[in-house]
Design a protein around this motif. Structure first.
Motif, PDB file in Angstrom:
ATOM      1  N   ALA A 290       0.821  -1.208   0.000  1.00 35.98           N
ATOM      2  CA  ALA A 290       0.000   0.000   0.000  1.00 35.98           C
ATOM      3  C   ALA A 290       0.856   1.260   0.000  1.00 35.98           C
ATOM      4  O   ALA A 290       0.522   2.252  -0.669  1.00 35.98           O
ATOM      5  N   LYS A 291       1.977   1.223   0.716  1.00 37.58           N
ATOM      6  CA  LYS A 291       2.828   2.410   0.828  1.00 37.58           C
ATOM      7  C   LYS A 291       3.396   2.842  -0.519  1.00 37.58           C
ATOM      8  O   LYS A 291       3.714   4.030  -0.722  1.00 37.58           O
ATOM      9  N   GLU A 292       3.496   1.920  -1.464  1.00 34.57           N
ATOM     10  CA  GLU A 292       3.992   2.270  -2.799  1.00 34.57           C
ATOM     11  C   GLU A 292       3.036   3.217  -3.522  1.00 34.57           C
ATOM     12  O   GLU A 292       3.425   3.863  -4.507  1.00 34.57           O
ATOM     13  N   HIS A 293       1.810   3.334  -3.035  1.00 40.85           N
ATOM     14  CA  HIS A 293       0.793   4.114  -3.738  1.00 40.85           C
ATOM     15  C   HIS A 293       0.332   5.343  -2.957  1.00 40.85           C
ATOM     16  O   HIS A 293      -0.589   6.039  -3.412  1.00 40.85           O
ATOM     17  N   CYS A 294       0.911   5.597  -1.812  1.00 45.90           N
ATOM     18  CA  CYS A 294       0.485   6.743  -1.013  1.00 45.90           C
ATOM     19  C   CYS A 294       1.688   7.392  -0.345  1.00 45.90           C
ATOM     20  O   CYS A 294       2.804   6.856  -0.373  1.00 45.90           O
ATOM     21  N   ASP A 295       1.458   8.530   0.258  1.00 44.12           N
ATOM     22  CA  ASP A 295       2.537   9.251   0.954  1.00 44.12           C
ATOM     23  C   ASP A 295       2.681   8.796   2.398  1.00 44.12           C
ATOM     24  O   ASP A 295       3.792   8.740   2.928  1.00 44.12           O
ATOM     25  N   TYR A 296       1.540   8.472   3.011  1.00 38.87           N
ATOM     26  CA  TYR A 296       1.546   8.104   4.427  1.00 38.87           C
ATOM     27  C   TYR A 296       0.608   6.907   4.620  1.00 38.87           C
ATOM     28  O   TYR A 296      -0.353   6.728   3.873  1.00 38.87           O
ATOM     29  N   ILE A 297       0.913   6.118   5.629  1.00 35.88           N
ATOM     30  CA  ILE A 297       0.089   4.947   5.876  1.00 35.88           C
ATOM     31  C   ILE A 297      -0.138   4.785   7.374  1.00 35.88           C
ATOM     32  O   ILE A 297       0.770   5.022   8.187  1.00 35.88           O
ATOM     33  N   ILE A 298      -1.364   4.410   7.727  1.00 37.55           N
ATOM     34  CA  ILE A 298      -1.736   4.191   9.122  1.00 37.55           C
ATOM     35  C   ILE A 298      -2.076   2.711   9.276  1.00 37.55           C
ATOM     36  O   ILE A 298      -3.005   2.211   8.648  1.00 37.55           O
ATOM     37  N   ILE A 299      -1.322   2.016  10.094  1.00 34.68           N
ATOM     38  CA  ILE A 299      -1.402   0.569  10.202  1.00 34.68           C
ATOM     39  C   ILE A 299      -2.117   0.190  11.499  1.00 34.68           C
ATOM     40  O   ILE A 299      -1.714   0.607  12.585  1.00 34.68           O
ATOM     41  N   GLY A 300      -3.186  -0.597  11.371  1.00 33.32           N
ATOM     42  CA  GLY A 300      -3.910  -1.061  12.549  1.00 33.32           C
ATOM     43  C   GLY A 300      -5.016  -0.114  12.973  1.00 33.32           C
ATOM     44  O   GLY A 300      -5.454   0.756  12.215  1.00 33.32           O
ATOM     45  N   GLU A 301      -5.476  -0.268  14.191  1.00 32.32           N
ATOM     46  CA  GLU A 301      -6.552   0.557  14.730  1.00 32.32           C
ATOM     47  C   GLU A 301      -6.082   2.009  14.858  1.00 32.32           C
ATOM     48  O   GLU A 301      -4.921   2.265  15.160  1.00 32.32           O
ATOM     49  N   ALA A 302      -7.008   2.946  14.641  1.00 25.77           N
ATOM     50  CA  ALA A 302      -6.588   4.320  14.381  1.00 25.77           C
ATOM     51  C   ALA A 302      -6.953   5.342  15.459  1.00 25.77           C
ATOM     52  O   ALA A 302      -6.708   6.533  15.278  1.00 25.77           O
ATOM     53  N   GLU A 303      -7.521   4.916  16.575  1.00 30.89           N
ATOM     54  CA  GLU A 303      -7.966   5.893  17.584  1.00 30.89           C
ATOM     55  C   GLU A 303      -6.836   6.788  18.084  1.00 30.89           C
ATOM     56  O   GLU A 303      -7.068   7.962  18.407  1.00 30.89           O
ATOM     57  N   GLU A 304      -5.638   6.278  18.171  1.00 31.44           N
ATOM     58  CA  GLU A 304      -4.510   7.067  18.653  1.00 31.44           C
ATOM     59  C   GLU A 304      -3.653   7.603  17.513  1.00 31.44           C
ATOM     60  O   GLU A 304      -3.173   8.740  17.559  1.00 31.44           O
ATOM     61  N   THR A 305      -3.460   6.801  16.473  1.00 33.13           N
ATOM     62  CA  THR A 305      -2.545   7.198  15.401  1.00 33.13           C
ATOM     63  C   THR A 305      -3.147   8.222  14.449  1.00 33.13           C
ATOM     64  O   THR A 305      -2.435   9.089  13.930  1.00 33.13           O
ATOM     65  N   TRP A 306      -4.445   8.151  14.188  1.00 35.70           N
ATOM     66  CA  TRP A 306      -5.080   9.087  13.267  1.00 35.70           C
ATOM     67  C   TRP A 306      -5.023  10.530  13.779  1.00 35.70           C
ATOM     68  O   TRP A 306      -4.580  11.431  13.042  1.00 35.70           O
ATOM     69  N   PRO A 307      -5.407  10.818  15.015  1.00 38.73           N
ATOM     70  CA  PRO A 307      -5.265  12.200  15.510  1.00 38.73           C
ATOM     71  C   PRO A 307      -3.805  12.671  15.511  1.00 38.73           C
ATOM     72  O   PRO A 307      -3.532  13.835  15.208  1.00 38.73           O
ATOM     73  N   LYS A 308      -2.887  11.783  15.859  1.00 39.90           N
ATOM     74  CA  LYS A 308      -1.466  12.166  15.848  1.00 39.90           C
ATOM     75  C   LYS A 308      -1.019  12.517  14.436  1.00 39.90           C
ATOM     76  O   LYS A 308      -0.332  13.524  14.221  1.00 39.90           O
TER      77      LYS A 308
END
Length: 440
Positions: free
Chosen positions: A104-122
């Protein structure tokens, strides 16, 4: 200065045509939920659901966010390419990005792996401050306390089907074709009941669905929640496992709190098939007893049926139809067995050299066959699956099942007709007969 962010719930054209006329297509909750974490003093939000909206390719956005499942992966990569060409940055997350982050990373600039409650706001804060990382990993098990209410006000062109909510996350079982254990932490979690109630209270429609993987995963919790839910006078549906529906108090509370139907993954009427994919909690001998009990409480059964297990043969389709008619199954969501990446089933078929393609478009479980079945050809599996769908939603079968069930007759008739008119065989049928089998 505010930045613009576009959140996309993707759906490729093939699956969209497949689903379009079905009545009970509720919104996927992921993007409205993630939108609730966004600080609108920093970002101007646009939410697009491809089920009924077009992606605004002509517009520029500072950031484009995509939730990627396996069958939509190729489509998402094309969306990302088009926006990146305009100078937008693209972030991906979701099941497929978690299962195959390097791809997936080959097609985007950033990637969020797994559950996102903490990583998405960060990530959102880092992006706004121009200090984003390329990858964000969910390290600790996220709490489900104090979660924001999804931004349903951003959902367009829906009324009856925008009411989706989740109360729990995870499933206590280990089915070999399911990728939940690879996507989420292997820990069943529950939201505080009053927070769930407030979330449901905010839904304007009378109808909603629980988006939980197993709403009856914790029976004690479910009973307390339904006692509170009864006060709201709503109508709802949820996904549960059959064996937990033997609890009559549970069914009584479900009905009193507004439950109209339960989605239940029967999957197969073959004990060997169920054991072969680690779904031994389903006891075929008890199907009739438990389904009759559910109907006694006025609750409809939408059964999940999967074709293509290693014990399935060409007569499986007819036998399954006869069993569903005899049981008065109110509706089915029928699929072709699909070896999703990183699941035990995928590893088995890969080891056995039975995967027909690594093109993720073949992994949608509805219009394609991605592997070589054991007791039939891929073409025979697809044709049997299509035959079952047509026959199950024939007028003859609908009337027979409704006479047997006698629950929610008007609602069931509408839903059954929606499925019936959505079946257009000529639109589908990409069978991988001509794809060379390789040892991936």
């Amino acid at each position: 200065m505010r930045r613009s962010i576009l959140l996309i719930t993707p759906e490729n054209n093939e699956i969209n045509r497949f689903r379009k006329k079905q009545i009970n297509n509720f919104i996927q909750i992921t993007m409205p939920y993630l939108a609730a974490f966004i600080d609108e003093s920093k970002y101007e939000i646009t939410l697009i659901d491809e089920y009924n909206q077009r992606v605004p390719y002509d517009d520029y956005f500072s950031l484009v966010a995509l939730t990627v499942n396996t069958s939509n992966a190729t489509h998402c990569y094309e969306i990302a390419r088009r926006f990146k060409e305009k100078g937008s940055k693209v972030v991906m997350g979701g099941p497929h990005a978690t299962l195959l982050p390097d791809e997936a990373k080959e097609h985007c600039d950033y990637i969020i792996i797994g559950e996102a409650e903490e990583t998405w706001p960060k990530f959102l804060n880092d992006f706004y401050d121009n200090t984003p990382l390329e990858r964000y990993f969910c390290i600790d098990v996220p709490s489900l306390d104090n979660l924001p209410i999804p931004r349903r006000d951003l959902i367009g062109k829906r009324y009856f089907t925008k009411g989706a909510v989740f109360a729990t996350r995870g499933c206590p079982y280990q089915c070999s074709y399911c990728n939940l254990k690879q996507i989420y932490f292997d820990e069943f979690r529950m939201r505080p009941i009053q927070e769930v109630i407030e979330d449901i209270r905010s839904i304007k429609s009378k109808y909603f669905v629980f988006w939980d993987d197993n709403f009856f995963g914790d029976i004690k919790y479910a009973k307390i929640l339904m006692k509170e839910l009864k006060k709201l006078n709503k109508k709802w549906a949820a996904q549960v496992t059959l064996e937990r529906c033997q609890d009559e108090e549970l069914l009584q509370l479900a009905r009193e709190s507004g439950c109209m139907y339960l989605f239940i993954g029967l999957e197969s009427f073959s004990e060997e098939s169920l054991q072969g994919v680690n779904k031994g909690m389903n006891d075929v001998v008890k199907y009739k007893q438990i389904i009759d009990l559910i109907h006694t409480y006025g609750i409809s059964v939408q059964a999940g049926i999967i074709f293509g297990f290693d014990y399935d043969k060409k007569d499986t389709f007819k036998k399954t139809l006869e069993a569903c008619n005899d049981l008065g199954i109110d509706g089915v969501t029928v699929s072709i067995l699909t070896p999703l990446p990183q699941t035990p089933l995928y590893q088995q078929f890969k080891t056995e050299g039975r995967l027909l393609s690594q093109d993720w478009r073949y992994y949608n479980g509805k219009t394609t066959v991605a592997y070589q079945p054991k007791n039939m050809t891929a073409k025979e599996l697809y044709e049997g699956y299509m035959w079952f769908r047509k026959e199950f939603y024939s007028f003859r079968s609908i009337l027979k099942r409704m006479r047997r069930s006698r629950t929610n007759i008007i609602h069931n008739l509408i839903v059954n007709l929606g499925y019936k008119f959505s079946i257009r065989e000529n639109d589908f049928g990409k069978i991988n007969e001509d794809i060379k089998v390789e040892h991936y």
